[in-house]
Design an enzyme around this catalytic site. Structure first.
Site, mmCIF file in Angstrom:
data_model
loop_
_atom_site.group_PDB
_atom_site.id
_atom_site.type_symbol
_atom_site.label_atom_id
_atom_site.label_comp_id
_atom_site.label_asym_id
_atom_site.label_seq_id
_atom_site.Cartn_x
_atom_site.Cartn_y
_atom_site.Cartn_z
ATOM 1 C CG ASN A 181 47.693 33.465 39.700
ATOM 2 O OD1 ASN A 181 47.325 33.179 38.571
ATOM 3 N ND2 ASN A 181 48.418 34.548 39.971
ATOM 4 C CE LYS A 260 64.563 20.487 46.975
ATOM 5 N NZ LYS A 260 64.654 19.067 46.699
ATOM 6 C CG ASP A 277 48.632 47.919 40.974
ATOM 7 O OD1 ASP A 277 48.480 48.091 39.746
ATOM 8 O OD2 ASP A 277 47.731 47.462 41.709
ATOM 9 C CG PHE A 294 40.505 41.965 33.274
ATOM 10 C CD1 PHE A 294 41.073 42.685 32.235
ATOM 11 C CD2 PHE A 294 39.505 41.043 32.982
ATOM 12 C CE1 PHE A 294 40.657 42.495 30.934
ATOM 13 C CE2 PHE A 294 39.078 40.848 31.686
ATOM 14 C CZ PHE A 294 39.653 41.574 30.661
ATOM 15 C CE LYS A 308 40.186 45.482 42.697
ATOM 16 N NZ LYS A 308 40.153 44.024 42.619
ATOM 17 C CE LYS A 312 44.478 47.868 41.276
ATOM 18 N NZ LYS A 312 45.292 46.704 40.976
HETATM 19 O O1 C5P Z 1 43.964 44.904 42.866
HETATM 20 P P1 C5P Z 1 43.710 43.729 41.982
HETATM 21 O O2 C5P Z 1 44.859 42.750 41.922
HETATM 22 O O3 C5P Z 1 42.401 43.051 42.192
HETATM 23 O O4 C5P Z 1 43.594 44.384 40.513
HETATM 24 C C1 C5P Z 1 43.456 43.617 39.375
HETATM 25 C C2 C5P Z 1 43.934 44.414 38.202
HETATM 26 O O5 C5P Z 1 45.171 45.039 38.477
HETATM 27 C C3 C5P Z 1 44.195 43.538 37.005
HETATM 28 O O6 C5P Z 1 43.951 44.318 35.849
HETATM 29 C C4 C5P Z 1 45.674 43.216 37.141
HETATM 30 O O7 C5P Z 1 46.262 42.892 35.894
HETATM 31 C C5 C5P Z 1 46.225 44.494 37.703
HETATM 32 N N1 C5P Z 1 47.374 44.323 38.601
HETATM 33 C C6 C5P Z 1 48.621 44.826 38.221
HETATM 34 N N2 C5P Z 1 49.681 44.692 39.054
HETATM 35 C C7 C5P Z 1 49.545 44.120 40.264
HETATM 36 C C8 C5P Z 1 48.297 43.634 40.674
HETATM 37 C C9 C5P Z 1 47.229 43.744 39.807
HETATM 38 O O8 C5P Z 1 48.733 45.344 37.104
HETATM 39 N N3 C5P Z 1 50.593 44.014 41.049
#
Ligand code: C5P
Length: 370
Positions: A181, A260, A277, A294, A308, A312
């Protein structure tokens, strides 16, 4: 250390000498486009924790007292919020003159610090007060200044350990391709610098970015979300604060091709599986650190961010509206809306380092309340 020279100083010694000694180009002109491109005069004034004027001549003291901005040194004095220490150096009669004494009284009453002068034989052959302190004495005073100011106010994170994730992750498709990304890592790196400046021991786990490591920060480079999780779990022990600033890929390729992938069919499909996550994993640990996440949102920022925060199990979440042009991903500026269970605060658009400092101040405040 950065050196600013006056026009008169350059008649005594060359900027090259002080560049070699300080390890940075010397700034001397307000109107030098090359110097302004490197570190502009306002940026320089903001950067300093302490400004030392040595030697401070009678003329320079008068100009600083009058609030003039006629060259880079006087302008820096006007533009800085840092304490300014003056090290007078002049003929004893000039020092004793009522005009100089009035300037010094006015300057010290406005918060300027006076280091010296010493008394003794002078370059002009006279004897009396007005000699600049010896450079080693000035260094000693600067050291004392920083020792005294390593207080709670300047270093609110002294003795604390902070772990920060930053940048994108790369999810391999085959040996030459990946999914990623646009995250630049700038916000996470700004947080690492700001936390380190505030006295924290900082570990920065970063995906692939084009940024240099802030001074004093321990950096661990990773590629995939799984690598990032492994690095985080290896370093999470005894951390006081965890800030998940990375743009972690939500999915990875279920089976990375070992060779590849050749193009043949008109269409192809890649099977993806959910990544772990990282934030939620750390948040579920016993003795977990203060958890900050974030959230990049395009609409209904507060509702999604608060959801969130809860889901989380975080202590705080910093949300940015990535639909606003010029802020967020890849930009140098950002604006945040910060939410915690009992409150919220908007941090309006500014450069990412300023924003990082503001966010960390909120973290310090909220952490002491929990
Ligand atoms: O759920 P979302 O991706 O929007 O959440 C964003 C937050 O979760 C950010 O702080 C990001 O660093 C963290 N994140 C994470 N591991 C993931 C996805 C997101 O720590 N697999």
């Amino acid at each position: 250390m950065r050196v600013v020279m006056s026009q008169s100083a350059m008649e005594f010694i060359t900027p090259l000498t002080l560049q070699a000694l300080s390890g940075h180009p010397v700034a001397s002109s307000l109107l030098d486009p090359a110097a302004e491109a490197a570190m502009g005069h306002i940026e320089l004034a903001r950067w300093a924790d302490l400004v030392i004027i040595a030697p401070a001549t009678a003329n320079l003291l008068a100009r600083i007292n009058a609030g003039m901005a006629d060259e880079l040194i006087t302008t820096t004095c006007l533009a800085t919020e840092a304490p300014i220490a003056l090290c007078p150096a002049m003929n004893q009669q000039m020092y004793r003159n009522v005009a100089t004494q009035a300037n010094l009284t006015s300057l010290t009453s406005r918060g300027f610090t006076l280091w010296g002068p010493a008394s003794g034989s002078q370059a002009c052959g006279e004897v009396g007060p007005g000699r600049m302190l010896e450079p080693l004495e000035i260094t000693e005073l600067a050291t004392q200044f920083f020792a005294q100011n390593d207080s709670a106010e300047l270093k609110p994170l002294a003795g604390k350990s902070v772990l920060i994730t930053a940048g994108p992750t790369r999810e391999a498709i085959d040996p030459v391709r990946y999914i990623s990304n646009h995250s630049s890592g700038k916000m996470g790196f700004a947080l690492a610098k700001a936390a380190s400046d505030m006295g924290a021991a900082v570990t920065l786990v970063s995906g692939p970015v084009n940024l240099s490591t802030p001074e004093g920060v321990t950096r661990i480079d990773v590629e995939s979300a799984q690598n990032m999780l492994d690095a985080v779990m290896n370093h999470i022990d005894n951390k006081d604060i965890f800030i998940g600033c990375a743009a972690v890929a939500d999915y990875r390729i279920s089976e990375i091709a070992s060779c590849k992938i050749k193009k043949s069919a008109e269409e192809m499909q890649l099977a993806l599986v959910r990544n772990p996550d990282i934030l939620a994993t750390v948040a579920s640990l016993p003795n977990r650190p203060f958890m900050v996440g974030f959230a990049a949102e395009t609409h209904d920022v507060e509702a999604y961010a608060r959801d969130k925060l809860k889901r989380k199990n975080l202590n705080m979440i910093a949300a940015n509206d990535v639909s606003i042009a010029g802020i967020g991903f890849n930009a140098d500026a950002n604006a945040l809306r910060v939410f915690w269970p009992q409150g919220s605060q908007d941090l309006p658009a500014t450069d990412k380092l300023t924003l990082a400092r503001q966010l960390l101040s909120l973290i310090v405040k909220e952490k002491t309340n929990t």
